[in-house]
Design an enzyme around this catalytic site. Structure first.
Site, PDB file in Angstrom:
ATOM      1  N   ALA A  49       0.796  -1.238   0.000  1.00  0.00           N
ATOM      2  CA  ALA A  49       0.000   0.000   0.000  1.00  0.00           C
ATOM      3  C   ALA A  49       0.822   1.278   0.000  1.00  0.00           C
ATOM      4  CB  ALA A  49      -0.899   0.009   1.236  1.00  0.00           C
ATOM      5  N   SER A  50       2.153   1.172   0.074  1.00  0.00           N
ATOM      6  CA  SER A  50       2.936   2.379   0.368  1.00  0.00           C
ATOM      7  C   SER A  50       3.462   3.101  -0.862  1.00  0.00           C
ATOM      8  CB  SER A  50       4.117   2.001   1.263  1.00  0.00           C
ATOM      9  OG  SER A  50       4.919   1.047   0.592  1.00  0.00           O
ATOM     10  N   GLU A  76       8.578  -1.079   4.729  1.00  0.00           N
ATOM     11  CA  GLU A  76       9.264   0.198   4.587  1.00  0.00           C
ATOM     12  C   GLU A  76      10.137   0.460   5.811  1.00  0.00           C
ATOM     13  OE1 GLU A  76       9.207   1.735   1.838  1.00  0.00           O
ATOM     14  OE2 GLU A  76       7.418   0.981   0.834  1.00  0.00           O
ATOM     15  N   ASP A 112       6.638  -8.036   6.682  1.00  0.00           N
ATOM     16  CA  ASP A 112       6.808  -8.854   5.492  1.00  0.00           C
ATOM     17  C   ASP A 112       5.477  -9.537   5.150  1.00  0.00           C
ATOM     18  OD1 ASP A 112       7.537 -10.504   3.498  1.00  0.00           O
ATOM     19  OD2 ASP A 112       9.032 -11.642   4.647  1.00  0.00           O
ATOM     20  N   TYR A 237       9.616  -9.064 -21.398  1.00  0.00           N
ATOM     21  CA  TYR A 237       8.508  -9.131 -20.433  1.00  0.00           C
ATOM     22  C   TYR A 237       7.581 -10.325 -20.688  1.00  0.00           C
ATOM     23  CZ  TYR A 237       5.717  -7.457 -16.599  1.00  0.00           C
ATOM     24  OH  TYR A 237       5.096  -7.373 -15.390  1.00  0.00           O
ATOM     25  N   LEU A 275       4.438   2.099 -16.269  1.00  0.00           N
ATOM     26  CA  LEU A 275       4.657   3.353 -15.552  1.00  0.00           C
ATOM     27  C   LEU A 275       5.949   3.299 -14.750  1.00  0.00           C
ATOM     28  CD1 LEU A 275       1.168   4.233 -14.133  1.00  0.00           C
ATOM     29  CD2 LEU A 275       2.626   5.686 -15.498  1.00  0.00           C
TER      30      LEU A 275
END
Ligand code: NAI
Length: 399
Positions: A49-50, A76, A112, A237, A275
């Protein structure tokens, strides 16, 4: 102290806390003014989510019409004698502050996501804050390794082609240099490990855990993010280790869809646009394509960042639209504008011209680098980068 950007290779070794705060505020402003999400979820779990897509999804769902409460899991680091901490650490802090100002619940779990301990903490948080159930689970982890739950040994992912080697250019963000690279084919073991790390098995195990804990609400959906790309990137990819892992993820979406049908819910792999994120800059030989794509999509007026992609996903595809629009493989296509034939033709033209001496003019390298800096809180308008930052005071802020 004054915080300066430090880049090593393609990794940011510093982050600007108040730049991260401003970036969160800018994304919130976008979500508030965009086409709103209707009939969206109220209780959302976001794994990863960060930053990147997970953070953008969290902002879109909280501020873009759904007014969701969120539990976010991320890995984080805060400030210490080793440094100021990661951008994601500050994103968590400032997102939570902004959400709480509007009366929303935002719980950050730092740990984790592959561990049992984090699963236990999440289930407890769902009990405490969500009355025991979630309406949406977003799987947005991007990791280079995952411990094998049975042996504790790590599976390590490798971003490599399968079969023939690939040659192309990698652009190092540290010194803006175009470096010709050759990448050899992955071994069988590298293929298998990458599928374990970036494929669907951990996503499936998370949803199984939540089913077993009776944490799934009626109508609960789950999504995970994928990428396919075009001929220009197939060798590194789609046809390489990452692409095989994504096929595994797509397969997991089908088996999860059957499981969630018991709750009148659904599971979808969602194919996003290429992106710049903390994770994507690691893909070798991929940057020439992204900078050509940025240029082509900006010319076309269809360029989006993570927040635009996520707001559009929830407002135009996943909610308030029955049936959910999918392609023949049941994938939600947020790369629809990237794949437009006119955009891809322009990308091919630009890539054919691009070389070591002209890539900054031919492609949108400036836009690419700017987004990378902004991911780490730098180059954001109206932030005073000369201000003296008190790390001790920052250390008192907790996610
Ligand atoms: P990102 O690096 O910005 O975000 C990854 C998130 O995962 C961060 O919140 C990080 O803290 C968290 N994380 C990583 N390891 C963790 C662990 N062990 N435990 C807990 N949290 C952990 O990456 P991005 O680009 O947003 O990637 C998310 C997903 O989107 C990936 O599956 C990626 O393949 C996919 N995707 C990315 C595209 C791109 O161009 N960036 C395009 C299409 C799909």
């Amino acid at each position: 102290m004054v915080i300066e950007p430090i880049i090593k290779g393609v990794v940011a070794r510093s982050a600007h806390p108040y730049g991260c705060e401003a970036s969160i505020q800018n994304q919130i402003q976008f979500a508030k003014n965009a086409s709103q999400i209707k009939n969206g979820p109220k209780r959302v779990l976001i794994l990863g989510a960060s930053s990147g897509f997970g953070l953008a999804a969290r902002i879109a769902l909280t501020f873009g019409g759904s007014q969701a409460d969120t539990i976010g899991v991320s890995f984080e680091r805060g400030p210490s004698d080793k440094g100021v901490g990661t951008a994601g650490w500050y994103n968590n802090i400032f997102f939570k502050q902004e959400a709480e100002k509007e009366g929303r619940t935002a719980v950050n779990i730092i740990g984790d996501a592959f561990s049992q301990d984090t699963r236990d903490q999440v289930i407890e948080a769902i009990e405490t804050y969500f009355e025991g159930e979630v309406d949406l689970i977003i799987y947005s982890l991007a990791s280079g390794m995952r411990p094998n739950p049975n042996t504790g040994e790590a599976w390590v992912s490798s971003i490599k082609p399968i079969g023939d080697s690939v040659t192309g250019a990698t652009i190092t963000l540290e010194n803006d240099e175009w470096v010709e690279t050759q990448i050899e084919s992955a071994t069988q073991q590298e293929i298998e490990s990458t599928i374990k790390v970036m494929g669907g098995s951990d996503w499936e195990s998370w949803v199984d855990t939540l089913i077993n804990a009776e944490s799934i609400a009626e109508g609960c959906k789950t999504i995970a993010f994928s990428y396919i790309g075009s001929e220009a990137t197939f060798p590194i990819y789609r046809d390489g280790t990452l692409g095989w892992a994504k096929v595994d993820l797509h397969q997991a979406s089908h088996s999860l869809n059957l499981k969630l049908a018991n709750f009148n819910g659904s599971a979808h792999a969602t194919v996003c646009k290429a992106l710049v994120t903390k994770a994507s800059v690691f893909i070798p030989t991929f940057t020439p394509y992204i900078i050509a794509l940025y240029k082509a999509m900006k010319e076309d007026g269809t360029h989006e960042g993570c927040i635009e992609q996520m707001q559009r996903l929830f407002s135009d595809k996943l909610y308030n639209h029955e049936p959910i629009p999918v392609d023949s493989e049941r994938l939600i296509r947020m790369d629809d504008w990237e794949m437009k034939p006119s955009v891809q033709q322009r990308v091919a033209e630009l890539m054919a011209q691009m070389n070591a001496s002209n890539f900054k003019e031919v492609g949108d390298y400036q836009g690419y680098k700017q987004e990378f800096m902004q991911l780490n809180g730098f180059n954001i308008t109206n932030v005073d980068y000369q201000q003296d930052i008190d790390i001790e005071q920052l250390s008192t802020l907790q996610p």
